[in-house]
Scaffold this motif. Structure first.
Motif, PDB file in Angstrom:
ATOM      1  N   GLU A   1     -41.698  34.591 -19.088  1.00 36.72           N
ATOM      2  CA  GLU A   1     -40.542  34.099 -18.313  1.00 36.72           C
ATOM      3  C   GLU A   1     -39.699  35.263 -17.796  1.00 36.72           C
ATOM      4  O   GLU A   1     -39.294  35.293 -16.631  1.00 36.72           O
ATOM      5  CB  GLU A   1     -39.692  33.190 -19.210  1.00 36.72           C
ATOM      6  CG  GLU A   1     -38.578  32.475 -18.459  1.00 36.72           C
ATOM      7  CD  GLU A   1     -37.775  31.542 -19.353  1.00 36.72           C
ATOM      8  OE1 GLU A   1     -36.930  30.821 -18.817  1.00 36.72           O
ATOM      9  OE2 GLU A   1     -37.986  31.547 -20.581  1.00 36.72           O
ATOM     10  N   MET A   2     -39.477  36.255 -18.656  1.00 33.82           N
ATOM     11  CA  MET A   2     -38.679  37.424 -18.266  1.00 33.82           C
ATOM     12  C   MET A   2     -39.403  38.271 -17.215  1.00 33.82           C
ATOM     13  O   MET A   2     -38.771  38.796 -16.291  1.00 33.82           O
ATOM     14  CB  MET A   2     -38.367  38.275 -19.490  1.00 33.82           C
ATOM     15  CG  MET A   2     -37.371  39.395 -19.235  1.00 33.82           C
ATOM     16  SD  MET A   2     -35.736  38.809 -18.748  1.00 33.82           S
ATOM     17  CE  MET A   2     -35.168  38.106 -20.299  1.00 33.82           C
ATOM     18  N   ALA A   3     -40.734  38.391 -17.336  1.00 38.44           N
ATOM     19  CA  ALA A   3     -41.509  39.174 -16.366  1.00 38.44           C
ATOM     20  C   ALA A   3     -41.419  38.552 -14.974  1.00 38.44           C
ATOM     21  O   ALA A   3     -41.250  39.258 -13.969  1.00 38.44           O
ATOM     22  CB  ALA A   3     -42.962  39.270 -16.816  1.00 38.44           C
ATOM     23  N   LEU A   4     -41.513  37.221 -14.900  1.00 39.82           N
ATOM     24  CA  LEU A   4     -41.407  36.521 -13.609  1.00 39.82           C
ATOM     25  C   LEU A   4     -40.001  36.674 -13.030  1.00 39.82           C
ATOM     26  O   LEU A   4     -39.827  36.934 -11.841  1.00 39.82           O
ATOM     27  CB  LEU A   4     -41.750  35.039 -13.776  1.00 39.82           C
ATOM     28  CG  LEU A   4     -43.234  34.715 -14.003  1.00 39.82           C
ATOM     29  CD1 LEU A   4     -43.406  33.286 -14.495  1.00 39.82           C
ATOM     30  CD2 LEU A   4     -44.040  34.917 -12.717  1.00 39.82           C
ATOM     31  N   ARG A   5     -38.998  36.547 -13.925  1.00 36.57           N
ATOM     32  CA  ARG A   5     -37.603  36.639 -13.468  1.00 36.57           C
ATOM     33  C   ARG A   5     -37.299  38.041 -12.958  1.00 36.57           C
ATOM     34  O   ARG A   5     -36.690  38.218 -11.906  1.00 36.57           O
ATOM     35  CB  ARG A   5     -36.671  36.271 -14.623  1.00 36.57           C
ATOM     36  CG  ARG A   5     -35.218  36.029 -14.170  1.00 36.57           C
ATOM     37  CD  ARG A   5     -34.304  35.783 -15.356  1.00 36.57           C
ATOM     38  NE  ARG A   5     -34.798  34.705 -16.199  1.00 36.57           N
ATOM     39  CZ  ARG A   5     -34.336  34.454 -17.419  1.00 36.57           C
ATOM     40  NH1 ARG A   5     -33.416  35.249 -17.952  1.00 36.57           N
ATOM     41  NH2 ARG A   5     -34.809  33.454 -18.135  1.00 36.57           N
TER      42      ARG A   5
ATOM     43  N   SER B   1     -42.922  44.008 -12.240  1.00 36.92           N
ATOM     44  CA  SER B   1     -42.320  43.983 -13.581  1.00 36.92           C
ATOM     45  C   SER B   1     -43.411  44.269 -14.598  1.00 36.92           C
ATOM     46  O   SER B   1     -44.577  43.935 -14.381  1.00 36.92           O
ATOM     47  CB  SER B   1     -41.663  42.627 -13.871  1.00 36.92           C
ATOM     48  OG  SER B   1     -42.629  41.589 -13.909  1.00 36.92           O
ATOM     49  N   ASN B   2     -43.023  44.882 -15.718  1.00 39.08           N
ATOM     50  CA  ASN B   2     -43.992  45.244 -16.762  1.00 39.08           C
ATOM     51  C   ASN B   2     -43.245  45.267 -18.089  1.00 39.08           C
ATOM     52  O   ASN B   2     -42.613  46.256 -18.429  1.00 39.08           O
ATOM     53  CB  ASN B   2     -44.610  46.615 -16.449  1.00 39.08           C
ATOM     54  CG  ASN B   2     -45.736  46.971 -17.398  1.00 39.08           C
ATOM     55  OD1 ASN B   2     -46.460  46.104 -17.880  1.00 39.08           O
ATOM     56  ND2 ASN B   2     -45.890  48.253 -17.685  1.00 39.08           N
ATOM     57  N   LEU B   3     -43.303  44.161 -18.825  1.00 34.87           N
ATOM     58  CA  LEU B   3     -42.519  44.006 -20.042  1.00 34.87           C
ATOM     59  C   LEU B   3     -43.399  44.009 -21.285  1.00 34.87           C
ATOM     60  O   LEU B   3     -44.511  43.471 -21.264  1.00 34.87           O
ATOM     61  CB  LEU B   3     -41.718  42.697 -20.006  1.00 34.87           C
ATOM     62  CG  LEU B   3     -40.354  42.752 -19.303  1.00 34.87           C
ATOM     63  CD1 LEU B   3     -40.512  42.999 -17.822  1.00 34.87           C
ATOM     64  CD2 LEU B   3     -39.583  41.462 -19.529  1.00 34.87           C
ATOM     65  N   VAL B   4     -42.882  44.598 -22.354  1.00 34.62           N
ATOM     66  CA  VAL B   4     -43.598  44.641 -23.634  1.00 34.62           C
ATOM     67  C   VAL B   4     -42.644  44.264 -24.759  1.00 34.62           C
ATOM     68  O   VAL B   4     -41.561  44.839 -24.872  1.00 34.62           O
ATOM     69  CB  VAL B   4     -44.188  46.045 -23.916  1.00 34.62           C
ATOM     70  CG1 VAL B   4     -44.931  46.049 -25.252  1.00 34.62           C
ATOM     71  CG2 VAL B   4     -45.105  46.505 -22.798  1.00 34.62           C
TER      72      VAL B   4
END
Length: 340
Positions: free
Chosen positions: A63-67, A30-33
């Motif tokens: 939290e969103m990256a882990l999920r 996952s890779n969130l920005v």
């Protein structure tokens, strides 16, 4: 017998993007920005507002990256974070969170140099993207940096050329501001340049010895050029913006390529990798790809999402440091300026 995979949580908060990523070895899960739109009305990043926004964003982004990665925090082997360079307030939000989380989970903490991460992003496992072999030359181009780096190994890097004043990203952004484009203006110059004639207007390339760069004189030259033409013709920018953007982009690309050709001649290394936010520029990417056939180089252009600030690039450095057991204590400090 296969080895147990290593899971790294990475955090990037050097400027105005709050980013988190989860890597399984060299693969990005996952890779969130979370981007901060508040700076647009100010025409640039406001450090105090950036650090406040990081405080709001960091918990939900992690939290969103882990999920999204499908990885429970109990599976993590280490937490990597950006130590610098960057805005101190922004860096402190990321480092404080990383320290606290690592301490709570009783796992190692890994400090990452943001500019090294832009270079080592090329070692993320991605289908259709080759990884460079050592040694290679890296051109790091961003809003704050313009460097040619000789990369001998993952953590053996030598800056052999750099800007003596402004970075290339500043040249793009300042030109955009002169033209009245909204912030961030660099991508707009790239967009309009596609429709223009790159030889419509001639700008003089600065004369700088060796492998160093200078962009302050070019910025001044562009300012005077616009002021002079607008004085005679008030609609000059609107009627010629595609040609202006194409001509500015063309001279910047020429400056970068001239220095790269010199670096290849001096080092004998013809593997070239680019990194940093400005490497998202389509004109630069196209010219570098053409150089493979023209000069016999092997060029490496990262996946678009790994060009601008992101946490996946922090994670790949974290993974390499984990293999070498390069860990930090909770007393590690963030640094607005940091050497390789």
């Amino acid at each position: 017998m296969s080895k147990e995979p290593i899971y790294i949580l990475a955090i990037e908060s050097s400027c105005d993007d709050t980013a988190a990523a989860v890597l399984k070895d060299e693969c990005v899960l996952s890779n969130l920005v979370a981007r901060q739109s508040i700076h647009e009305e100010f025409g640039g990043v406001v450090p105090e507002l950036a650090s406040r926004a990081h405080q709001q964003n960091i918990v939900p982004v992690v939290e969103m990256a882990l999920r999204k990665a499908g990885v429970d925090k109990s599976k993590l082997h280490a937490i990597a974070f950006t130590q610098g360079p960057g805005l101190m307030g922004s860096l402190l939000v990321g480092s404080s969170f990383a320290k606290s989380f690592a301490m709570a989970l009783k796992i190692p903490l890994i400090a990452v140099n943001h500019m090294q991460a832009h270079i080592l992003a090329h070692f993320i496992d991605e289908v259709g993207f080759d990884k460079p072999t050592f040694p290679f030359l890296a051109l790091t181009i961003s809003g704050g940096h313009t460097q040619i780096v000789k990369v001998n190994d993952f953590f053996d890097m030598e800056i052999i050329g750099e800007t003596t004043d402004d970075a290339v990203g500043e040249a793009f952004d300042k030109t955009a501001k002169i033209l009245g484009f909204p912030y961030p203006g660099g991508p707009l110059i790239d967009q309009f340049a596609k429709e223009g004639n790159p030889k419509a207007y001639a700008f003089t390339k600065p004369k700088v010895e060796g492998l160093n760069f200078s962009f302050s004189g070019l910025k001044t030259q562009i300012l005077y050029f616009i002021q002079k033409n607008v004085a005679f013709h008030p609609n000059f920018i609107e009627e010629n913006k595609a040609d202006i953007c194409a001509s500015v982009q063309n001279v910047i690309i020429q400056i970068l390529m001239d220095k790269l050709k010199l670096a290849v001649a001096q080092t004998g290394i013809n593997q070239i990798a680019i990194g940093g936010g400005v490497s998202a520029n389509t004109g630069i990417r196209k010219t570098l790809k053409e150089a493979e056939e023209k000069y016999g180089w092997k060029t490496y252009i990262p996946k678009f999402e790994y060009t601008t600030d992101n946490a996946a690039m922090i994670g790949i450095v974290g993974y390499q440091k984990y293999l070498k057991q390069h860990f930090e204590s909770a007393s590690v400090v963030s640094k607005a300026r940091i050497e390789f």
